[in-house]
Design a protein around this motif. Sequence first.
Motif, PDB file in Angstrom:
ATOM      1  N   LYS A  12     -64.429  34.181 106.949  1.00 54.34           N
ATOM      2  CA  LYS A  12     -63.661  32.939 107.018  1.00 54.34           C
ATOM      3  C   LYS A  12     -63.169  32.691 108.448  1.00 54.34           C
ATOM      4  CE  LYS A  12     -60.854  30.837 103.589  1.00 54.34           C
ATOM      5  NZ  LYS A  12     -59.863  31.046 102.544  1.00 54.34           N
ATOM      6  N   ASP A  13     -62.638  33.723 109.089  1.00 56.79           N
ATOM      7  CA  ASP A  13     -62.179  33.589 110.478  1.00 56.79           C
ATOM      8  C   ASP A  13     -63.340  33.298 111.421  1.00 56.79           C
ATOM      9  OD1 ASP A  13     -59.600  34.067 109.672  1.00 56.79           O
ATOM     10  OD2 ASP A  13     -59.570  36.163 110.346  1.00 56.79           O
ATOM     11  N   THR A  16     -64.474  29.672 110.888  1.00 50.80           N
ATOM     12  CA  THR A  16     -63.453  28.755 111.396  1.00 50.80           C
ATOM     13  C   THR A  16     -63.485  28.692 112.920  1.00 50.80           C
ATOM     14  OG1 THR A  16     -62.056  29.144 109.471  1.00 50.80           O
ATOM     15  CG2 THR A  16     -60.975  28.261 111.429  1.00 50.80           C
ATOM     16  N   ARG A  20     -64.628  25.485 115.406  1.00 54.87           N
ATOM     17  CA  ARG A  20     -63.800  24.968 116.505  1.00 54.87           C
ATOM     18  C   ARG A  20     -64.615  24.794 117.784  1.00 54.87           C
ATOM     19  NH1 ARG A  20     -59.269  28.985 115.627  1.00 54.87           N
ATOM     20  NH2 ARG A  20     -58.377  28.115 113.758  1.00 54.87           N
ATOM     21  N   ARG A  35     -66.129  21.540 106.408  1.00 51.87           N
ATOM     22  CA  ARG A  35     -66.101  22.977 106.147  1.00 51.87           C
ATOM     23  C   ARG A  35     -65.437  23.221 104.806  1.00 51.87           C
ATOM     24  NH1 ARG A  35     -61.996  26.748 107.452  1.00 51.87           N
ATOM     25  NH2 ARG A  35     -60.907  24.989 108.346  1.00 51.87           N
TER      26      ARG A  35
END
Length: 86
Positions: A12-13, A16, A20, A35
């Motif tokens: 998930k990180d 993400t 970005r 997303r």
Amino acid sequence: MEYLAKIPIDLKDLITETVRIVRRKPANHGTALKRELEHDLPDVARDPVAAQLAVLDLLVGGNRPRVPVCDRPRGPLAPPCRTDEA
């Protein structure tokens, strides 16, 4: 042969952060990036740089223009064939 270090990565990180990095590119092409992630994505043991490059490649590849299909039934991702008869 050199092996890449495999460490636990929070998917998930990773996704993400990669989103970005590329968030402006789809807008420049008239598309949007949405997303949607499951809440319980597992950690994976991978090289972090290689994993981020793989996600980046998927994001950029998904934003490439599709080729119109004119000679056969088209799938859901193929744009319709344009004709000059309109």
